[in-house]
Design a protein around this motif. Sequence first.
Motif, PDB file in Angstrom:
ATOM      1  N   HIS A  48       0.830  -1.207   0.000  1.00 20.60           N
ATOM      2  CA  HIS A  48       0.000   0.000   0.000  1.00 20.60           C
ATOM      3  C   HIS A  48       0.863   1.255   0.000  1.00 20.60           C
ATOM      4  CE1 HIS A  48      -3.753  -2.114   0.315  1.00 20.60           C
ATOM      5  NE2 HIS A  48      -3.266  -2.848   1.287  1.00 20.60           N
ATOM      6  N   GLY A  49       2.145   1.096  -0.184  1.00 23.08           N
ATOM      7  CA  GLY A  49       3.032   2.248  -0.225  1.00 23.08           C
ATOM      8  C   GLY A  49       4.054   2.211   0.891  1.00 23.08           C
ATOM      9  N   VAL A  50       4.947   3.181   0.876  1.00 17.95           N
ATOM     10  CA  VAL A  50       5.992   3.247   1.898  1.00 17.95           C
ATOM     11  C   VAL A  50       5.361   3.848   3.159  1.00 17.95           C
ATOM     12  CG1 VAL A  50       8.351   3.974   2.377  1.00 17.95           C
ATOM     13  CG2 VAL A  50       7.614   3.627   0.018  1.00 17.95           C
ATOM     14  N   PHE A  51       4.860   2.976   4.007  1.00 21.17           N
ATOM     15  CA  PHE A  51       3.993   3.374   5.117  1.00 21.17           C
ATOM     16  C   PHE A  51       4.291   2.483   6.316  1.00 21.17           C
ATOM     17  CE2 PHE A  51      -0.202   2.663   7.230  1.00 21.17           C
ATOM     18  CZ  PHE A  51      -0.362   3.940   7.751  1.00 21.17           C
ATOM     19  N   ARG A  52       4.158   3.049   7.518  1.00 15.12           N
ATOM     20  CA  ARG A  52       4.442   2.291   8.733  1.00 15.12           C
ATOM     21  C   ARG A  52       3.312   2.466   9.737  1.00 15.12           C
ATOM     22  NH1 ARG A  52       8.367   3.121  13.400  1.00 15.12           N
ATOM     23  NH2 ARG A  52       8.813   5.191  12.592  1.00 15.12           N
ATOM     24  N   MET A  53       2.977   1.396  10.416  1.00 14.80           N
ATOM     25  CA  MET A  53       2.033   1.446  11.526  1.00 14.80           C
ATOM     26  C   MET A  53       2.755   1.009  12.795  1.00 14.80           C
ATOM     27  SD  MET A  53      -1.586  -0.070  10.040  1.00 14.80           S
ATOM     28  CE  MET A  53      -0.958  -1.705   9.698  1.00 14.80           C
ATOM     29  N   VAL A  54       2.714   1.843  13.822  1.00 15.21           N
ATOM     30  CA  VAL A  54       3.273   1.471  15.122  1.00 15.21           C
ATOM     31  C   VAL A  54       2.104   1.079  16.004  1.00 15.21           C
ATOM     32  CG1 VAL A  54       4.646   2.199  17.095  1.00 15.21           C
ATOM     33  CG2 VAL A  54       5.203   3.057  14.813  1.00 15.21           C
ATOM     34  N   ALA A  55       1.974  -0.235  16.244  1.00 15.95           N
ATOM     35  CA  ALA A  55       0.828  -0.775  16.983  1.00 15.95           C
ATOM     36  C   ALA A  55       1.249  -1.187  18.391  1.00 15.95           C
ATOM     37  CB  ALA A  55       0.245  -1.970  16.239  1.00 15.95           C
ATOM     38  N   THR A  56       0.472  -0.769  19.380  1.00 10.91           N
ATOM     39  CA  THR A  56       0.676  -1.209  20.755  1.00 10.91           C
ATOM     40  C   THR A  56      -0.346  -2.305  21.037  1.00 10.91           C
ATOM     41  OG1 THR A  56       1.405   1.005  21.389  1.00 10.91           O
ATOM     42  CG2 THR A  56       0.791  -0.486  23.159  1.00 10.91           C
ATOM     43  N   LEU A  57       0.155  -3.481  21.475  1.00 11.95           N
ATOM     44  CA  LEU A  57      -0.679  -4.668  21.571  1.00 11.95           C
ATOM     45  C   LEU A  57      -0.809  -5.151  23.006  1.00 11.95           C
ATOM     46  CD1 LEU A  57       0.893  -6.706  18.619  1.00 11.95           C
ATOM     47  CD2 LEU A  57      -0.986  -5.073  18.507  1.00 11.95           C
ATOM     48  N   ASP A  58      -2.009  -5.551  23.345  1.00 12.64           N
ATOM     49  CA  ASP A  58      -2.277  -6.290  24.573  1.00 12.64           C
ATOM     50  C   ASP A  58      -2.583  -7.711  24.130  1.00 12.64           C
ATOM     51  OD1 ASP A  58      -2.979  -7.307  26.989  1.00 12.64           O
ATOM     52  OD2 ASP A  58      -4.721  -6.016  27.305  1.00 12.64           O
ATOM     53  N   GLY A  59      -1.563  -8.555  24.105  1.00  8.76           N
ATOM     54  CA  GLY A  59      -1.694  -9.856  23.462  1.00  8.76           C
ATOM     55  C   GLY A  59      -1.759  -9.655  21.959  1.00  8.76           C
ATOM     56  N   GLU A  60      -2.880 -10.041  21.341  1.00 11.62           N
ATOM     57  CA  GLU A  60      -3.082  -9.820  19.902  1.00 11.62           C
ATOM     58  C   GLU A  60      -3.957  -8.599  19.635  1.00 11.62           C
ATOM     59  OE1 GLU A  60      -2.793 -11.399  16.518  1.00 11.62           O
ATOM     60  OE2 GLU A  60      -0.859 -11.702  17.465  1.00 11.62           O
ATOM     61  N   THR A  61      -4.453  -7.963  20.705  1.00 12.93           N
ATOM     62  CA  THR A  61      -5.424  -6.876  20.545  1.00 12.93           C
ATOM     63  C   THR A  61      -4.728  -5.524  20.477  1.00 12.93           C
ATOM     64  OG1 THR A  61      -7.059  -8.155  21.778  1.00 12.93           O
ATOM     65  CG2 THR A  61      -7.475  -5.800  21.535  1.00 12.93           C
TER      66      THR A  61
END
Length: 397
Positions: A48-61
């Motif tokens: 989808h392009g040069v893009f980054r998502m920084v995700a904070t997870l509680d387990g898989e959520t």
Amino acid sequence: MIAPDSFELAGDGAFSTAAPGAHVRAVHDEFHGDLLEVSMGPHHPSTHGVFRMVATLDGETIVKLKPVFGYLHRNHEKLGENTTYLGSMPYTDRLDYFCSMTNNWAYALAVEKLAGLAVPERAEYIRIILAELTRLLNHTCLAGFLLQDCGASGTPLMYAFREREKILDLFESLSGSRMMCNYQRFGGCRINASAAWLAAAKELVDGYGAFLDEYEALITGNEILMARTQGVGVLSRQLAVSAGITGPMLRASGVDYDLRKVEAYGFYSRFNFRVPLGAHGDVYDRYMVRVLEMRESIAILRAALMDIPEGPIMDPKAKLRGFRPKPGEAYGRIEGPKGEIGFYLISDGGPNPYRYRVRAPSFVNLTILEDLCLGHTVADSVIILGSIDIVLGEVDR
């Protein structure tokens, strides 16, 4: 679903790529305990392009998600303020590089308002034909990419790209380029559409319904697709409106707003077509709205190809050299495949715009990504991003 402001990370919660192994790190939150912060991307442009998502997870959520972009920034607006009005037309091709024809139209419309130019009837029909072909191209590719994001490797995307090639062949035979078309001009179009080209376009349109029937038979009722997309990434009407979301994303949330109806620019008022609306605002509705919009585009194309008049394709008052609109301002917008794409221009009477501003639907629609992902899994976030339908050339500019 957890509200985005219901927690804070220990410290400033900043993410740094300087430290080795920083793509995954542990963080602590007083409400959720130990969490994991994962950096997804940046990825190759062919995703989808040069893009980054920084995700904070509680387990898989997902309990927090930060979209990070800017890797493809090209200073488009400042270039526009230091380039002649006509010289900026090829740059618009590079915004949403799937949809150069509609990018051209939105920019041409803004300049025509600024300069008081009229567009001949035949040129208006050609613009509508090219815009609806672009909508078919964009939505077909979106369906292919979305299915690939869901894990259907290869086949749905190749089916979509097979049809995309037919439309790109038409664009190339008319404009000389498959993707960077540089076709529109202030007051009309650069090249007239020949009878042979119109016949080829009609043949393509007549066969497109059969492709959609085939594609839907394989995909739309597929139980895996429905399980992965229904109830996922729900966008409420209230959030969609307050966040300025436009296009299929807005209509999938049940909001009846389409600039082809609201402003009836060009000659869209001459065509009878419906505006599909979703009932739930989830990923599945965003997919289905685009499929139904393709059906309506086919109806518009058939009528436009049948009724296109003869005549000139350029306003005789339009000047390509020494073009200097009177001082003033104008905003031109159209219903692009991804939503409202608009150009705001201020003229000081010189050969370049004093101010050049782009309203990019991919950028605006991306701003609610975190809201859609909260409470879902990492796997869900991938298809939620896919359903937004972004192109980073338009996001970063």
